[in-house]
Design a protein around this motif. Structure first.
Motif, short mmCIF file in Angstrom:
data_model
loop_
_atom_site.label_atom_id
_atom_site.label_comp_id
_atom_site.label_asym_id
_atom_site.label_seq_id
_atom_site.Cartn_x
_atom_site.Cartn_y
_atom_site.Cartn_z
N GLU A 67 -51.98 -23.91 -29.66
CA GLU A 67 -52.21 -23.29 -28.36
C GLU A 67 -53.70 -23.28 -28.00
O GLU A 67 -54.06 -23.38 -26.83
CB GLU A 67 -51.67 -21.84 -28.34
CG GLU A 67 -50.14 -21.74 -28.30
CD GLU A 67 -49.46 -22.06 -29.63
OE1 GLU A 67 -50.15 -22.19 -30.67
OE2 GLU A 67 -48.22 -22.19 -29.63
N ALA A 68 -54.58 -23.21 -29.04
CA ALA A 68 -56.02 -23.16 -28.77
C ALA A 68 -56.53 -24.46 -28.13
O ALA A 68 -57.61 -24.48 -27.54
CB ALA A 68 -56.78 -22.89 -30.08
N LEU A 69 -55.73 -25.54 -28.21
CA LEU A 69 -56.13 -26.82 -27.59
C LEU A 69 -56.09 -26.74 -26.07
O LEU A 69 -56.71 -27.53 -25.38
CB LEU A 69 -55.18 -27.95 -28.02
CG LEU A 69 -55.32 -28.50 -29.43
CD1 LEU A 69 -54.18 -29.45 -29.71
CD2 LEU A 69 -56.66 -29.22 -29.58
N GLN A 70 -55.32 -25.76 -25.57
CA GLN A 70 -55.17 -25.61 -24.12
C GLN A 70 -56.50 -25.51 -23.40
O GLN A 70 -56.63 -25.93 -22.26
CB GLN A 70 -54.37 -24.33 -23.83
CG GLN A 70 -52.94 -24.59 -23.59
CD GLN A 70 -52.12 -23.31 -23.51
OE1 GLN A 70 -51.02 -23.39 -23.15
NE2 GLN A 70 -52.66 -22.16 -23.83
N ALA A 96 -44.57 -26.32 -29.55
CA ALA A 96 -45.89 -25.83 -29.12
C ALA A 96 -46.71 -26.95 -28.48
O ALA A 96 -47.48 -26.72 -27.56
CB ALA A 96 -46.64 -25.24 -30.32
N LEU A 97 -46.51 -28.17 -28.98
CA LEU A 97 -47.34 -29.30 -28.54
C LEU A 97 -46.88 -29.88 -27.19
O LEU A 97 -47.70 -30.28 -26.36
CB LEU A 97 -47.31 -30.40 -29.62
CG LEU A 97 -48.17 -31.63 -29.40
CD1 LEU A 97 -49.65 -31.27 -29.37
CD2 LEU A 97 -47.90 -32.67 -30.49
N ALA A 98 -45.55 -29.91 -27.00
CA ALA A 98 -44.98 -30.63 -25.84
C ALA A 98 -45.63 -30.24 -24.50
O ALA A 98 -45.97 -31.14 -23.71
CB ALA A 98 -43.47 -30.43 -25.80
N PRO A 99 -45.85 -28.93 -24.23
CA PRO A 99 -46.43 -28.59 -22.92
C PRO A 99 -47.85 -29.14 -22.73
O PRO A 99 -48.32 -29.22 -21.59
CB PRO A 99 -46.45 -27.05 -22.93
CG PRO A 99 -45.60 -26.62 -24.06
CD PRO A 99 -45.53 -27.74 -25.03
N LEU A 100 -48.52 -29.50 -23.84
CA LEU A 100 -49.90 -29.97 -23.73
C LEU A 100 -49.99 -31.49 -23.63
O LEU A 100 -51.07 -32.04 -23.39
CB LEU A 100 -50.72 -29.52 -24.96
CG LEU A 100 -50.72 -28.02 -25.27
CD1 LEU A 100 -51.58 -27.73 -26.48
CD2 LEU A 100 -51.24 -27.25 -24.06
N PRO A 124 -42.61 -35.89 -23.57
CA PRO A 124 -42.34 -36.45 -22.24
C PRO A 124 -41.76 -37.86 -22.37
O PRO A 124 -42.07 -38.56 -23.34
CB PRO A 124 -43.72 -36.51 -21.59
CG PRO A 124 -44.60 -35.60 -22.38
CD PRO A 124 -44.04 -35.57 -23.77
N PRO A 125 -40.96 -38.30 -21.37
CA PRO A 125 -40.38 -39.65 -21.44
C PRO A 125 -41.49 -40.70 -21.56
O PRO A 125 -42.55 -40.56 -20.96
CB PRO A 125 -39.65 -39.81 -20.10
CG PRO A 125 -39.52 -38.43 -19.55
CD PRO A 125 -40.59 -37.58 -20.14
N GLY A 126 -41.25 -41.72 -22.38
CA GLY A 126 -42.21 -42.82 -22.49
C GLY A 126 -43.35 -42.56 -23.46
O GLY A 126 -44.28 -43.36 -23.55
#
Ligand SMILES: NC(=O)c1ccc[n+]([C@@H]2O[C@H](COP(=O)([O-])OP(=O)(O)OC[C@H]3O[C@@H](n4cnc5c(N)ncnc54)[C@H](OP(=O)(O)O)[C@@H]3O)[C@@H](O)[C@H]2O)c1
Length: 288
Positions: A67-70, A96-100, A124-126
């Motif tokens: 989350e700190a990568l946000q 946790a990673l997918a939204p970023l 995400p696709p692709g």
């Protein structure tokens, strides 16, 4: 057939995020950091003492959570994300990673038994994905890493993965992801088999009356010399074994015990168990 092309082009400096800086993550870190390109590396590691060690030893940025990568600015956005957590942690990490994820970064996963399809389902696709099976001699740049690329990884991204992991030793590109279970059983877990043999030899040396320090020296030097000879020689391992065995001699006495007690069958059963476990992990991590 696997190719053994490790001739990746000179690497550009990249923003790299390593998620999971345990044994394998640190081994890959040391290989990547040994390269000429001054990559900007951020490690994510929840274990505070490990964070302190990495930060002190390498000076790279170490964060406690994904989350700190946000908060990273666009210019710090990762081009390569290395996933080096246990397979059991992968689903939580991907959530946790997918939204970023922007979708254009290359994801490289070293988790045994987590398929490209399972990884892709959380992205995400692709998403460009490469699965890698390294081994711990990566720590000294003498590992071997087998790669299997997902359908969305471009040739340039596959070369990028090859180039990055070449810092850890040899790289082989597999044509078929299905080979990874067997590769895991041979080279991923393989260093442990060599260490187990050395450990058994150490115990045997002491049972034969040798002092521990002398036994340790004899075993380590014999292991190093035998492996180096096998590496440099054009002769097969069987031929090298036969070169030591003279009829009626000491090696023949030892190897006949190996043969009577089923040494080859033992190794075949052990590696079959490792390959089966790699397949099981894929099911355990993706029960649906
Ligand atoms: N070891 C090998 O020889 C080898 C060979 C080939 C492939 N692999 C693969 O490499 C992967 C890692 O194995 P390993 O032996 O390096 O395991 P490990 O030493 O346990 O390392 C995993 C690291 O990931 C950290 N972690 C856990 N949850 C996390 C999260 N949410 N975000 C970021 N980091 C997290 C762990 O921290 P905590 O300690 O705090 O949980 C630990 O430091 C596995 O998937 C394995 O299949 C290992």
């Amino acid at each position: 057939m696997p190719s053994t092309d490790t001739s990746a082009a000179q690497q550009p400096a990249l923003n790299i995020v390593l998620i999971g800086a345990g044994r394998m993550g640190q081994a890959m870190l040391s290989g990547i950091r040994a390269q000429a390109a001054p990559h900007a590396i951020t490690a994510i590691e929840p274990h505070a003492p490990t964070r302190a060690v990495i930060s002190n030893e390498s000076g790279i940025r170490v964060l406690a959570s994904i989350e700190a990568l946000q908060d990273d600015a666009d210019e710090q956005a990762a081009e390569v994300i290395l996933l080096a957590v246990k397979p059991q942690m992968m689903s939580a990490v991907l959530s946790a990673l997918a939204p970023l994820l922007r979708g254009d970064e290359l994801l490289i996963s070293v988790a045994a038994g987590t398929s490209i399809a399972q990884l892709a389902a959380a992205c995400p696709p692709g998403q460009a994905i490469v699965r890698a099976m390294p081994n711990t001699p990566a720590l000294i740049g003498m590992g071997i890493t087998a790669l299997a690329a997902g359908a969305h990884a471009s040739d340039e991204q596959i070369q990028l993965a090859q180039g990055l992991l070449a810092g850890c030793g040899e790289v082989v590109l597999l044509q078929d992801e299905a080979q990874l279970a067997a590769v895991t059983a041979i080279s991923g877990s393989g260093p442990a088999y060599f260490f187990a043999l050395e450990h058994a030899l150490l115990e045997a040396a002491q049972q034969l009356g040798l002092p521990a320090e002398l036994a340790d020296r004899l075993v380590r030097a014999t292991g190093r010399g035998a492996c180096q000879l096998a590496w440099q020689s054009s002769e097969s391992p069987w031929q090298l074994q036969e070169n030591v065995r003279s009829p009626g001699g000491t090696t023949a006495a030892a190897l006949s015990v190996f043969e009577q007690r089923g040494f080859h069958a033992l190794i075949a059963a052990a590696t079959a168990a490792a390959a089966a476990r790699a397949e099981e992990l894929a099911v355990d991590n993706n029960p649906h």
